[in-house]
Motif scaffolding. Structure first.
Motif, PDB file in Angstrom:
ATOM      1  N   ASN A  63       0.827  -1.213   0.000  1.00 56.26           N
ATOM      2  CA  ASN A  63       0.000   0.000   0.000  1.00 56.26           C
ATOM      3  C   ASN A  63       0.858   1.258   0.000  1.00 56.26           C
ATOM      4  N   LEU A  64       1.958   1.228   0.734  1.00 57.89           N
ATOM      5  CA  LEU A  64       2.853   2.379   0.788  1.00 57.89           C
ATOM      6  C   LEU A  64       3.497   2.630  -0.571  1.00 57.89           C
ATOM      7  N   ILE A  65       3.950   1.575  -1.210  1.00 55.14           N
ATOM      8  CA  ILE A  65       4.561   1.718  -2.534  1.00 55.14           C
ATOM      9  C   ILE A  65       3.528   2.228  -3.530  1.00 55.14           C
ATOM     10  N   SER A  66       2.328   1.675  -3.486  1.00 51.97           N
ATOM     11  CA  SER A  66       1.279   2.134  -4.398  1.00 51.97           C
ATOM     12  C   SER A  66       0.933   3.601  -4.167  1.00 51.97           C
ATOM     13  N   ALA A  67       0.916   4.025  -2.903  1.00 54.28           N
ATOM     14  CA  ALA A  67       0.612   5.422  -2.598  1.00 54.28           C
ATOM     15  C   ALA A  67       1.727   6.358  -3.071  1.00 54.28           C
ATOM     16  N   SER A  68       2.958   5.850  -3.156  1.00 58.18           N
ATOM     17  CA  SER A  68       4.103   6.663  -3.557  1.00 58.18           C
ATOM     18  C   SER A  68       4.311   6.674  -5.065  1.00 58.18           C
ATOM     19  N   HIS A  69       3.713   5.736  -5.751  1.00 58.34           N
ATOM     20  CA  HIS A  69       3.910   5.572  -7.195  1.00 58.34           C
ATOM     21  C   HIS A  69       3.331   6.744  -7.985  1.00 58.34           C
ATOM     22  N   ARG A  70       4.109   7.229  -8.932  1.00 56.02           N
ATOM     23  CA  ARG A  70       3.654   8.249  -9.880  1.00 56.02           C
ATOM     24  C   ARG A  70       4.163   7.843 -11.251  1.00 56.02           C
ATOM     25  N   ALA A  71       3.270   7.590 -12.170  1.00 60.26           N
ATOM     26  CA  ALA A  71       3.696   7.223 -13.526  1.00 60.26           C
ATOM     27  C   ALA A  71       4.455   8.387 -14.144  1.00 60.26           C
ATOM     28  N   PRO A  72       5.530   8.094 -14.867  1.00 61.93           N
ATOM     29  CA  PRO A  72       6.287   9.165 -15.517  1.00 61.93           C
ATOM     30  C   PRO A  72       5.409   9.934 -16.503  1.00 61.93           C
ATOM     31  N   GLU A  73       5.679  11.222 -16.625  1.00 57.97           N
ATOM     32  CA  GLU A  73       4.873  12.065 -17.505  1.00 57.97           C
ATOM     33  C   GLU A  73       5.137  11.817 -18.979  1.00 57.97           C
ATOM     34  N   ALA A  74       6.379  11.514 -19.328  1.00 58.06           N
ATOM     35  CA  ALA A  74       6.716  11.349 -20.741  1.00 58.06           C
ATOM     36  C   ALA A  74       7.704  10.203 -20.900  1.00 58.06           C
ATOM     37  N   PRO A  75       7.635   9.531 -22.027  1.00 59.58           N
ATOM     38  CA  PRO A  75       8.620   8.477 -22.296  1.00 59.58           C
ATOM     39  C   PRO A  75      10.032   9.055 -22.222  1.00 59.58           C
ATOM     40  N   ASP A  76      10.950   8.211 -21.861  1.00 62.71           N
ATOM     41  CA  ASP A  76      12.312   8.658 -21.637  1.00 62.71           C
ATOM     42  C   ASP A  76      13.284   7.749 -22.378  1.00 62.71           C
ATOM     43  N   GLY A  77      14.395   8.288 -22.811  1.00 65.94           N
ATOM     44  CA  GLY A  77      15.527   7.542 -23.334  1.00 65.94           C
ATOM     45  C   GLY A  77      15.217   6.414 -24.282  1.00 65.94           C
ATOM     46  N   ILE A  78      15.369   5.209 -23.781  1.00 70.53           N
ATOM     47  CA  ILE A  78      15.278   4.003 -24.593  1.00 70.53           C
ATOM     48  C   ILE A  78      13.918   3.841 -25.275  1.00 70.53           C
ATOM     49  N   SER A  79      12.865   4.350 -24.675  1.00 69.72           N
ATOM     50  CA  SER A  79      11.529   4.155 -25.240  1.00 69.72           C
ATOM     51  C   SER A  79      11.378   4.818 -26.606  1.00 69.72           C
TER      52      SER A  79
END
Length: 164
Positions: A82-98
């Protein structure tokens, strides 16, 4: 930082990588990472499915303080999840390798040999364009790796893809 740098050391990826790398979310990425040992930042690891959550730097201190509290989660078996899920924020934009997933898939997804990968990456470099710098970096990483280790990784990923 996440990486599988074994080929640069004359070894091959281990710790279950023959199982999870061939099952990467994007075709060819597992072989690419296994062969090149390319380092991934947190955003890249999350986007590629290697990391299940993305914790922004600013949230880490908050999360660690809760994890280290004296009685944290002693009566709640889901406390850490639950703590990890509460701290999770999806990145705003693809980065580097993507930005290079098509090129990676083209050269690594159906690779039969180290030579076929190198030839494909060289062709992308020669064409120029948006993947040329990626190709140059990839060739540099491959050239620093042990040729024997690279051949082992190609076979390892082929066999690992068939594991149940």
């Amino acid at each position: 930082v996440w990486a599988m740098p074994e080929t640069a050391l004359g070894l091959f990826p281990d710790v279950g990588s023959s199982y999870f790398l061939p099952r990467s979310r994007y075709p060819g990425v597992g072989l690419y990472l296994g062969m090149t040992g390319r380092k991934l930042n947190a955003t890249e690891a999350f986007v590629l499915g290697i990391a299940t959550h993305h914790i922004e730097f600013g949230m880490q201190q908050w999360m660690f303080e809760r994890l280290l509290s004296v009685n944290a989660g002693l009566d709640d078996p889901d406390f850490v999840s639950n703590l990890i899920s509460a701290s999770h924020r999806a990145p705003e934009a693809p980065d580097g390798i993507s930005r290079h997933l098509d090129a990676i898939g083209h050269c690594f997804a159906q690779a039969e040999s180290v030579e076929s990968v190198v030839e494909c990456v060289k062709e992308i470099q020669a064409k120029g364009g948006e993947d040329a710098a990626w190709a140059e970096e990839t060739l540099g990483l491959l050239n620093r790796a042990s040729p024997t280790s690279l051949a082992v990784v190609v076979e390892q990923m082929k066999r690992g893809a068939k594991l149940k």
